[in-house]
Scaffold this active site. Structure first.
Site, PDB file in Angstrom:
ATOM      1  N   CYS A   6     -21.700  32.618  22.580  1.00 53.72           N
ATOM      2  CA  CYS A   6     -22.875  33.175  21.888  1.00 53.72           C
ATOM      3  C   CYS A   6     -22.423  34.110  20.760  1.00 53.72           C
ATOM      4  O   CYS A   6     -23.018  34.116  19.679  1.00 53.72           O
ATOM      5  CB  CYS A   6     -23.787  33.921  22.862  1.00 53.72           C
ATOM      6  SG  CYS A   6     -24.840  32.844  23.854  1.00 53.72           S
ATOM      7  N   HIS A  45     -28.211  29.440  24.825  1.00 55.47           N
ATOM      8  CA  HIS A  45     -27.247  29.627  25.916  1.00 55.47           C
ATOM      9  C   HIS A  45     -27.657  28.797  27.127  1.00 55.47           C
ATOM     10  O   HIS A  45     -28.692  29.035  27.739  1.00 55.47           O
ATOM     11  CB  HIS A  45     -27.133  31.100  26.304  1.00 55.47           C
ATOM     12  CG  HIS A  45     -26.133  31.322  27.399  1.00 55.47           C
ATOM     13  ND1 HIS A  45     -24.797  31.531  27.155  1.00 55.47           N
ATOM     14  CD2 HIS A  45     -26.271  31.304  28.747  1.00 55.47           C
ATOM     15  CE1 HIS A  45     -24.155  31.651  28.305  1.00 55.47           C
ATOM     16  NE2 HIS A  45     -25.034  31.518  29.288  1.00 55.47           N
ATOM     17  N   HIS A  98     -20.199  23.558  26.846  1.00 56.61           N
ATOM     18  CA  HIS A  98     -19.477  23.094  25.660  1.00 56.61           C
ATOM     19  C   HIS A  98     -18.857  21.741  25.939  1.00 56.61           C
ATOM     20  O   HIS A  98     -18.488  21.424  27.071  1.00 56.61           O
ATOM     21  CB  HIS A  98     -18.398  24.097  25.220  1.00 56.61           C
ATOM     22  CG  HIS A  98     -17.462  24.516  26.311  1.00 56.61           C
ATOM     23  ND1 HIS A  98     -17.815  25.432  27.269  1.00 56.61           N
ATOM     24  CD2 HIS A  98     -16.193  24.136  26.599  1.00 56.61           C
ATOM     25  CE1 HIS A  98     -16.799  25.612  28.100  1.00 56.61           C
ATOM     26  NE2 HIS A  98     -15.802  24.830  27.722  1.00 56.61           N
ATOM     27  N   HIS A 100     -15.785  19.274  24.668  1.00 56.03           N
ATOM     28  CA  HIS A 100     -14.527  19.186  23.933  1.00 56.03           C
ATOM     29  C   HIS A 100     -14.474  17.813  23.256  1.00 56.03           C
ATOM     30  O   HIS A 100     -14.605  16.792  23.935  1.00 56.03           O
ATOM     31  CB  HIS A 100     -13.327  19.259  24.885  1.00 56.03           C
ATOM     32  CG  HIS A 100     -13.210  20.523  25.671  1.00 56.03           C
ATOM     33  ND1 HIS A 100     -12.240  21.481  25.398  1.00 56.03           N
ATOM     34  CD2 HIS A 100     -13.907  21.003  26.735  1.00 56.03           C
ATOM     35  CE1 HIS A 100     -12.353  22.473  26.280  1.00 56.03           C
ATOM     36  NE2 HIS A 100     -13.353  22.205  27.100  1.00 56.03           N
TER      37      HIS A 100
HETATM   38  P1  AMP Z   1     -13.141  25.268  29.331  1.00 54.77           P
HETATM   39  O1  AMP Z   1     -11.857  25.547  30.017  1.00 54.77           O
HETATM   40  O2  AMP Z   1     -13.629  23.860  29.431  1.00 54.77           O
HETATM   41  O3  AMP Z   1     -14.219  26.271  29.723  1.00 54.77           O
HETATM   42  O4  AMP Z   1     -12.856  25.426  27.791  1.00 54.77           O
HETATM   43  C1  AMP Z   1     -12.860  26.640  27.122  1.00 54.77           C
HETATM   44  C2  AMP Z   1     -12.135  26.418  25.842  1.00 54.77           C
HETATM   45  O5  AMP Z   1     -12.419  27.492  24.980  1.00 54.77           O
HETATM   46  C3  AMP Z   1     -10.608  26.360  25.997  1.00 54.77           C
HETATM   47  O6  AMP Z   1     -10.123  25.103  25.530  1.00 54.77           O
HETATM   48  C4  AMP Z   1     -10.118  27.530  25.129  1.00 54.77           C
HETATM   49  O7  AMP Z   1      -8.937  27.240  24.429  1.00 54.77           O
HETATM   50  C5  AMP Z   1     -11.294  27.740  24.199  1.00 54.77           C
HETATM   51  N1  AMP Z   1     -11.440  29.084  23.670  1.00 54.77           N
HETATM   52  C6  AMP Z   1     -11.347  30.251  24.354  1.00 54.77           C
HETATM   53  N2  AMP Z   1     -11.571  31.290  23.534  1.00 54.77           N
HETATM   54  C7  AMP Z   1     -11.804  30.769  22.295  1.00 54.77           C
HETATM   55  C8  AMP Z   1     -12.099  31.327  21.020  1.00 54.77           C
HETATM   56  N3  AMP Z   1     -12.197  32.660  20.820  1.00 54.77           N
HETATM   57  N4  AMP Z   1     -12.262  30.481  19.978  1.00 54.77           N
HETATM   58  C9  AMP Z   1     -12.151  29.151  20.145  1.00 54.77           C
HETATM   59  N5  AMP Z   1     -11.904  28.561  21.323  1.00 54.77           N
HETATM   60  C10 AMP Z   1     -11.718  29.356  22.388  1.00 54.77           C
HETATM   61 ZN    ZN Z   2     -23.630  31.840  25.486  1.00 53.11          ZN
END
Ligand code: AMP
Ligand code: ZN
Length: 112
Positions: A6, A45, A98, A100
């Site tokens: 967020c 969210h 999210h 990927h």
């Molecule tokens: P998950 O483990 O599926 O919850 O994925 C979270 C993802 O967020 C991971 O691949 C992290 O590398 C990524 N992540 C964490 N902090 C940041 C950030 N500040 N900017 C961009 N990506 C992030």
């Molecule tokens: Zn959020």
């Protein structure tokens, strides 16, 4: 709300924005696992895939439209993978839904 994604959407924490529309925000993953690794999030969210319901599922459709557009822009003509991790067993580390987008190389068949 104390939510990292967020804050990125709001511009309070820097992120490398790749795409934005009314419903969807996409930015580069800070720790890329593949040459192309982009995260797609709903602007509203939603904490996880387990919280998708008839009220908010439209965001998922919008996200997949955005994924198709960005994948084409990034030249992923040979394919890509879309993943969402949910909860503890799914190793979800950020509690804002999210997806990927992973691509730019041959991925393995392993899913777990
Ligand atoms: P998950 O483990 O599926 O919850 O994925 C979270 C993802 O967020 C991971 O691949 C992290 O590398 C990524 N992540 C964490 N902090 C940041 C950030 N500040 N900017 C961009 N990506 C992030
Ligand atoms: Zn959020």
């Amino acid at each position: 709300m104390d939510c990292l994604f967020c804050k990125i959407i709001a511009g309070e924490i820097p992120g490398k924005k790749v795409y934005e529309d009314e419903n969807v925000y996409a930015f580069e993953d800070i720790n890329p696992q593949t040459p192309v690794h982009i995260l797609f999030v709903p602007k509203e969210h939603i904490s996880a895939a387990s919280e998708i319901n008839s009220e908010n599922s439209k965001y998922v459709a919008h996200i997949f439209e955005a994924i198709a557009k960005v994948a084409a822009q990034k030249g992923l003509k040979d394919g890509f993978r879309v993943v969402t991790n949910c909860g503890e067993h799914g190793c979800q580390s950020v509690k804002h839904l999210h997806f990927h987008l992973l691509g730019g190389q041959q991925l393995t068949e392993k899913m777990n």
